[in-house]
Write an enzyme that holds these catalytic residues in place. Structure first.
Site, short mmCIF file in Angstrom:
data_model
loop_
_atom_site.label_atom_id
_atom_site.label_comp_id
_atom_site.label_asym_id
_atom_site.label_seq_id
_atom_site.Cartn_x
_atom_site.Cartn_y
_atom_site.Cartn_z
N GLY A 1 -7.71 6.71 1.17
CA GLY A 1 -8.59 6.99 0.03
C GLY A 1 -9.44 8.19 0.31
O GLY A 1 -10.06 8.27 1.36
N TYR B 1 4.61 4.09 1.72
CA TYR B 1 3.76 5.25 1.50
C TYR B 1 2.34 5.19 2.08
O TYR B 1 1.88 6.15 2.68
CB TYR B 1 3.67 5.50 -0.02
N ASN C 1 -10.83 -3.74 -0.08
CA ASN C 1 -9.60 -3.03 -0.42
C ASN C 1 -8.76 -3.99 -1.24
O ASN C 1 -8.38 -5.05 -0.74
CB ASN C 1 -8.85 -2.62 0.86
N GLY C 2 -8.48 -3.61 -2.47
CA GLY C 2 -7.65 -4.47 -3.30
C GLY C 2 -8.13 -4.45 -4.74
O GLY C 2 -8.97 -3.64 -5.12
N CYS D 1 -7.53 1.38 -0.42
CA CYS D 1 -8.75 1.83 0.23
C CYS D 1 -8.65 1.50 1.71
O CYS D 1 -7.79 0.73 2.13
CB CYS D 1 -9.95 1.12 -0.36
P1 5GP Z 1 5.84 12.21 -8.75
O1 5GP Z 1 7.11 13.00 -8.68
O2 5GP Z 1 6.08 10.82 -9.17
O3 5GP Z 1 4.81 12.91 -9.59
O4 5GP Z 1 5.22 12.18 -7.29
C1 5GP Z 1 5.92 11.66 -6.20
C2 5GP Z 1 5.00 11.68 -5.00
O5 5GP Z 1 3.89 10.82 -5.21
C3 5GP Z 1 5.68 11.19 -3.74
O6 5GP Z 1 5.63 12.25 -2.81
C4 5GP Z 1 4.81 10.06 -3.23
O7 5GP Z 1 4.53 10.23 -1.86
C5 5GP Z 1 3.55 10.16 -4.01
N1 5GP Z 1 2.98 8.82 -4.32
C6 5GP Z 1 3.60 7.66 -4.55
N2 5GP Z 1 2.73 6.66 -4.79
C7 5GP Z 1 1.52 7.20 -4.71
C8 5GP Z 1 0.18 6.66 -4.85
O8 5GP Z 1 -0.03 5.50 -5.12
N3 5GP Z 1 -0.83 7.56 -4.70
C9 5GP Z 1 -0.61 8.88 -4.44
N4 5GP Z 1 -1.65 9.69 -4.31
N5 5GP Z 1 0.62 9.41 -4.31
C10 5GP Z 1 1.66 8.57 -4.43
MG MG Z 2 4.29 12.37 -1.20
#
Ligand code: 5GP
Ligand code: MG
Length: 489
Positions: A54, A270, A128-129, A26
């Site tokens: 978020g 990320y 956040n957490g 968040c």
């Molecule tokens: P997957 O292939 O695992 O379905 O999706 C990979 C993508 O998920 C990557 O582009 C990465 O940026 C994204 N991603 C990784 N961790 C998270 C997260 O915690 N939340 C969200 N919304 N996307 C994530």
């Molecule tokens: Mg991505």
């Protein structure tokens, strides 16, 4: 208490344009005004800059002469706030929150900041957490007759502060007592009738920094939000530190829990925006470096390096620089995809990818592509994107991931609570390659990942989702099975 309680009409299941994954991040932002600032608009712009952390809901709480009011709703900052709403929110201090739902379902009651009344007045909390012992504390309180209005950890924190406030001499002592009890990740901004407090958990799992604008103080999840409002970065809040802002004084208490610093490495991979700095390390440089090391670790003969927008772009630039293979923009992202009202099931997840992304045939046709992304969690998105490149005429697609395989659930920001949703928890690299349909697949090693945040000590990160080495003992109350029940899997 909030002016738009009627927003509760949002009953249907809303998820943002981004699929939910394992971690949570968040965004929190707060200001103590010593100038003539429009605090609500300032927080609005701060939250706007933290929107990437978020997209599910957001809110702003203001303190006018000790009275705390606010506005919150489901959706993006730009959807929830209007000029008229911001005009109504005025005061000496304000805090705000953008939420990515983890503990506590997707509903208006769980939006933050949480505003609570207690003996000494009112307080607002933006968190956040994720606490690992919140359910246990909550159960104890409920057994004593307490009533909770939300299903968030933040309300547990508010209760603890209020209860300790009765026994302690001041807020300071109440906060220290509260920190002795809660376990897990927390970057908190707390606004009381006369103070703003910023707290970072003893491990420093989530970021929090302090900034200054004229004579006013700001607390924010990331430095990019300080820059967005023209504030100057002062420093990060340290792990285990509480900072109190009152008038033009800023006071710090360092709790002495002697925990090792464990910033969530996913902030670098990320969550955070590339233009932010956390604990002295540049997110952009870390991603460039991760891409560079990835090129050394998993070299490949190819014609074009492509980054998956937006999260894979910076690492792709690093990969291209190191390998000498040109970087190309072969995936075009639609930046105007708003909130999508889809059921969060696997099928819809797979379908939504085409709305967000399209492949540029002219750049791809006949070429051997190195496709870079920051992580693979479920594998669903990745599979779809590899297919998209093949459909656009790619001769080969070599997938390179600028982080290690995610094998363990995260208890400090849970979304996928169970291992079974993590493709790398139950497949070999070769099996994953096969599932996603790539010609080759390589992940960055944990060792290389820890090299990438230049300037930060190597042992100052939580890497539990890759290694299973959790910085905090996960209490027995949070077994994987219980998590699954809690989250309805
Ligand atoms: P997957 O292939 O695992 O379905 O999706 C990979 C993508 O998920 C990557 O582009 C990465 O940026 C994204 N991603 C990784 N961790 C998270 C997260 O915690 N939340 C969200 N919304 N996307 C994530
Ligand atoms: Mg991505």
């Amino acid at each position: 208490m909030y002016k738009n309680e009627s927003m509760a009409e949002y009953e249907y299941c809303i998820i943002s344009q981004f699929d939910d994954k394992i971690h949570e991040a968040c965004g929190v932002f707060g200001v103590y005004n010593n100038d003539d600032l429009d605090v609500a608009r300032l927080v609005y712009f701060g939250l706007y800059a933290l929107q990437h952390r978020g997209q599910e809901s957001c809110g702003i709480a203001v303190n006018q002469d000790g009275e705390i009011t606010g506005h919150k709703g489901m959706g993006l900052v730009s959807e929830v706030f209007t000029e008229r709403i911001l005009d109504r929110l005025d005061g000496k201090m304000a805090i705000g929150h953008t939420r990515y739902s983890t503990t506590g379902g997707s509903s208006i009651e769980n939006c933050q900041p949480l505003i609570a009344r207690y003996k000494d007045g009112r307080m607002a909390i933006a968190h956040n957490g994720n606490l690992v012992n919140a359910s246990k504390i909550r159960l104890e309180f409920e057994n004593q007759g307490a009533i909770f209005q939300t299903s968030t950890d933040s309300e547990v924190i508010a209760n603890l502060i209020s209860r300790h406030g009765l026994k302690c001499r001041n807020l300071e002592e109440a906060l220290i007592k509260t920190m002795e009890i809660i376990e897990g990740s927390y970057s908190l901004i707390i606004m009381t009738s006369n103070k703003l407090a910023g707290i970072r958990d003893p491990w420093g799992i989530r970021p929090l920094c302090i900034g200054k604008l004229y004579n006013s103080y700001i607390l924010a999840s990331e430095t990019c939000a300080l820059e967005a409002v023209g504030a100057e970065f002062i420093r990060d809040v340290e792990p285990g530190e509480i900072v109190f802002i009152e008038g033009d004084s800023i006071r710090s208490i360092k709790t002495n829990y002697n925990k090792p610093h464990r910033l969530c490495i996913f902030e670098h991979i990320y969550f955070a925006r590339p233009d932010s700095f956390i604990d002295g390390a540049s997110i952009y440089n870390a991603r460039i470096e991760a891409g560079r090391l990835l090129a050394i670790q998993h070299p490949v003969d190819a014609d074009l390096v492509v980054g998956v927008p937006d999260s894979g772009i910076t690492a792709a630039i690093g990969f291209s620089r190191q390998s000498g293979i040109p970087y190309g923009e072969a995936l075009i992202k639609n930046r105007y995809v708003g909130r999508t009202f889809i059921q969060p099931n696997q099928k819809m997840r797979e379908q939504s990818v085409n709305i967000k992304l399209n492949a540029l045939r002219t750049e791809i046709e006949g070429k051997r592509i190195v496709l870079i992304d920051d992580s693979i969690v479920r594998g669903t998105t990745t599979k779809k994107i590899v297919q998209m490149l093949k459909n656009a005429g790619a001769k080969e697609v070599h997938m390179r991931i600028s982080s290690p395989p995610v094998k363990f659930p995260c208890y400090f920001g849970i979304d996928i609570a169970s291992k079974e949703h993590l493709i790398a928890a139950n497949h070999t690299i070769e099996e994953i390659r096969d599932v996603i349909g790539a010609d080759s697949l390589g992940f960055l090693s944990v060792e290389n990942l820890l090299e990438s945040p230049v300037g930060a000590p190597k042992n100052s990160f939580c890497t539990a989702c890759f290694t299973g080495d959790y910085p905090i003992n996960v209490p027995q109350g949070i077994s994987e099975k219980q998590n699954c029940e809690r989250f309805g899997y």
